[in-house]
Each structure stands twice: as structure tokens, then as C-alpha cells.
Enzyme design. Sequence first.
Site, PDB file in Angstrom:
ATOM      1  N   ASP A   1       0.856  -1.186   0.000  1.00 30.66           N
ATOM      2  CA  ASP A   1       0.000   0.000   0.000  1.00 30.66           C
ATOM      3  C   ASP A   1       0.894   1.239   0.000  1.00 30.66           C
ATOM      4  O   ASP A   1       1.879   1.326   0.745  1.00 30.66           O
ATOM      5  CB  ASP A   1      -0.906  -0.011   1.230  1.00 30.66           C
ATOM      6  CG  ASP A   1      -2.044   0.994   1.115  1.00 30.66           C
ATOM      7  OD1 ASP A   1      -3.205   0.568   1.076  1.00 30.66           O
ATOM      8  OD2 ASP A   1      -1.766   2.217   1.076  1.00 30.66           O
TER       9      ASP A   1
ATOM     10  N   ASN B   1     -12.897  -3.361   2.436  1.00 31.34           N
ATOM     11  CA  ASN B   1     -13.833  -2.246   2.550  1.00 31.34           C
ATOM     12  C   ASN B   1     -14.762  -2.306   1.348  1.00 31.34           C
ATOM     13  O   ASN B   1     -14.308  -2.471   0.211  1.00 31.34           O
ATOM     14  CB  ASN B   1     -13.081  -0.910   2.570  1.00 31.34           C
ATOM     15  CG  ASN B   1     -12.261  -0.735   3.825  1.00 31.34           C
ATOM     16  OD1 ASN B   1     -12.669  -1.135   4.904  1.00 31.34           O
ATOM     17  ND2 ASN B   1     -11.079  -0.154   3.686  1.00 31.34           N
TER      18      ASN B   1
ATOM     19  N   GLY C   1     -15.192   3.161   3.683  1.00 34.27           N
ATOM     20  CA  GLY C   1     -13.783   3.476   3.497  1.00 34.27           C
ATOM     21  C   GLY C   1     -13.194   3.023   2.184  1.00 34.27           C
ATOM     22  O   GLY C   1     -11.982   3.150   1.969  1.00 34.27           O
ATOM     23  N   GLN C   2     -14.029   2.483   1.278  1.00 34.74           N
ATOM     24  CA  GLN C   2     -13.471   2.039  -0.011  1.00 34.74           C
ATOM     25  C   GLN C   2     -13.233   3.250  -0.905  1.00 34.74           C
ATOM     26  O   GLN C   2     -14.141   4.067  -1.114  1.00 34.74           O
ATOM     27  CB  GLN C   2     -14.413   1.049  -0.706  1.00 34.74           C
ATOM     28  CG  GLN C   2     -13.791   0.438  -1.963  1.00 34.74           C
ATOM     29  CD  GLN C   2     -14.677  -0.614  -2.627  1.00 34.74           C
ATOM     30  OE1 GLN C   2     -15.840  -0.783  -2.273  1.00 34.74           O
ATOM     31  NE2 GLN C   2     -14.100  -1.309  -3.608  1.00 34.74           N
ATOM     32  N   SER C   3     -12.022   3.363  -1.411  1.00 30.69           N
ATOM     33  CA  SER C   3     -11.676   4.483  -2.292  1.00 30.69           C
ATOM     34  C   SER C   3     -11.247   4.018  -3.682  1.00 30.69           C
ATOM     35  O   SER C   3     -11.220   4.816  -4.613  1.00 30.69           O
ATOM     36  CB  SER C   3     -10.562   5.326  -1.661  1.00 30.69           C
ATOM     37  OG  SER C   3      -9.404   4.546  -1.460  1.00 30.69           O
TER      38      SER C   3
ATOM     39  N   HIS D   1      -9.929  -5.272  -3.342  1.00 27.06           N
ATOM     40  CA  HIS D   1      -8.584  -5.495  -2.795  1.00 27.06           C
ATOM     41  C   HIS D   1      -8.723  -5.919  -1.345  1.00 27.06           C
ATOM     42  O   HIS D   1      -9.519  -5.358  -0.588  1.00 27.06           O
ATOM     43  CB  HIS D   1      -7.715  -4.241  -2.916  1.00 27.06           C
ATOM     44  CG  HIS D   1      -8.402  -2.990  -2.475  1.00 27.06           C
ATOM     45  ND1 HIS D   1      -9.313  -2.336  -3.255  1.00 27.06           N
ATOM     46  CD2 HIS D   1      -8.310  -2.280  -1.330  1.00 27.06           C
ATOM     47  CE1 HIS D   1      -9.770  -1.267  -2.618  1.00 27.06           C
ATOM     48  NE2 HIS D   1      -9.179  -1.217  -1.432  1.00 27.06           N
TER      49      HIS D   1
HETATM   50  P1  AMP Z   1      -9.584   1.370   0.205  1.00 29.33           P
HETATM   51  O1  AMP Z   1      -9.651   2.715   0.862  1.00 29.33           O
HETATM   52  O2  AMP Z   1     -10.033   0.223   1.064  1.00 29.33           O
HETATM   53  O3  AMP Z   1     -10.280   1.385  -1.141  1.00 29.33           O
HETATM   54  O4  AMP Z   1      -8.065   1.086  -0.054  1.00 29.33           O
HETATM   55  C1  AMP Z   1      -7.375   1.647  -1.130  1.00 29.33           C
HETATM   56  C2  AMP Z   1      -5.936   1.628  -0.764  1.00 29.33           C
HETATM   57  O5  AMP Z   1      -5.169   1.811  -1.934  1.00 29.33           O
HETATM   58  C3  AMP Z   1      -5.524   2.741   0.211  1.00 29.33           C
HETATM   59  O6  AMP Z   1      -5.023   2.147   1.397  1.00 29.33           O
HETATM   60  C4  AMP Z   1      -4.464   3.515  -0.572  1.00 29.33           C
HETATM   61  O7  AMP Z   1      -3.407   3.952   0.251  1.00 29.33           O
HETATM   62  C5  AMP Z   1      -4.009   2.487  -1.589  1.00 29.33           C
HETATM   63  N1  AMP Z   1      -3.470   3.034  -2.823  1.00 29.33           N
HETATM   64  C6  AMP Z   1      -3.969   4.036  -3.586  1.00 29.33           C
HETATM   65  N2  AMP Z   1      -3.220   4.214  -4.689  1.00 29.33           N
HETATM   66  C7  AMP Z   1      -2.219   3.299  -4.620  1.00 29.33           C
HETATM   67  C8  AMP Z   1      -1.106   2.983  -5.456  1.00 29.33           C
HETATM   68  N3  AMP Z   1      -0.861   3.640  -6.604  1.00 29.33           N
HETATM   69  N4  AMP Z   1      -0.275   1.988  -5.063  1.00 29.33           N
HETATM   70  C9  AMP Z   1      -0.489   1.329  -3.910  1.00 29.33           C
HETATM   71  N5  AMP Z   1      -1.526   1.577  -3.081  1.00 29.33           N
HETATM   72  C10 AMP Z   1      -2.378   2.545  -3.427  1.00 29.33           C
END
Ligand code: AMP
Length: 123
Positions: A40, A96, A102-104, A109
Site C-alpha cells: 500500500d 472495505n 472506506g473504499q476508495s 482489494h
Molecule cells: P480502500 O480505501 O479500502 O479502497 O483502499 C485503497 C488503498 O489503496 C488505500 O489504502 C491507498 O493507500 C491504496 N493506494 C492508492 N493508490 C495506490 C497505489 N498507486 N499503489 C499502492 N496503493 C495505493
Amino acid sequence: MSVYRRGMTPASECLFCGIVAGDVPADVVHDDEQTVAFRDINGQAPTHVLVVPRDHHPNAASLATAGQGGVDALVRTAAAVAAAEGVAEDYRLVFNTGAEAGQSVFHVHLHLLGGRSFTWPPG
Ligand code: AMP
């Protein structure tokens, strides 16, 4: 074939599809036929690895519904990475689902977190 809901990212614009394809740089720690695991970018623990399926699915339920054993594959990879990182005895796995949870990134994943103590409930 994956299922999209309004507001979700099509595979053609998906960051994690870009990482799977090797078009977006990432610190990849494991890859196999079904999964890719990478660190991450904003790690929340000494080990914080994201495990993704090669196929684009927006969330864990979509992956499970596809019926190809994709969720099993994510958990197997997470366990293998946890062992490789020396945290096999104590780690946390998190999916998430949805922005409010909290999913972004809308390519499913599995977060693998380890190397420190965790509390419950999460924030
Ligand atoms: P979520 O918020 O559960 O959707 O998790 C998304 C995760 O992706 C977050 O913890 C971010 O820090 C991570 N993330 C976003 N962009 C990247 C990237 N380019 N490489 C690795 N991790 C990333």
C-alpha cells in the site's frame, strides 16, 4: 465478466487494473495466475499489502458471485505474503465495501495488515 453499478470505475480507468497490467508502478511482492499483491502506498502498519484479483470486480461480493474461487485466491495469497513477511501468526485482513465503509478504489482489494497490535472496533 464483472458487474458495474453507477459511480463505479470501469476497468479501462481502473488504477489497480493498471498495476495488474504493469502500466502503473507498484512495489509488487507476489503475483500468480489469479492474484497480484503490492505494498500500500500509504501503509498503516509495518506490513500493509493489497491483494487484488487480475480480473476487475468492484468489490468482494462481486468477485465471490463470479464463482471462480477468486476470494479464496485472495485469502491464500494474503496468507502466503503474511508468512513471507514473518507475520503469519497475527495479521488482519480487511475488505472495505462502499465509500462510507472506506473504499476508495473500486477494484476489489484485500488489505493485509501486520507487524503491530490492532484494536477493535476499527474507526
Ligand atoms: P480502500 O480505501 O479500502 O479502497 O483502499 C485503497 C488503498 O489503496 C488505500 O489504502 C491507498 O493507500 C491504496 N493506494 C492508492 N493508490 C495506490 C497505489 N498507486 N499503489 C499502492 N496503493 C495505493
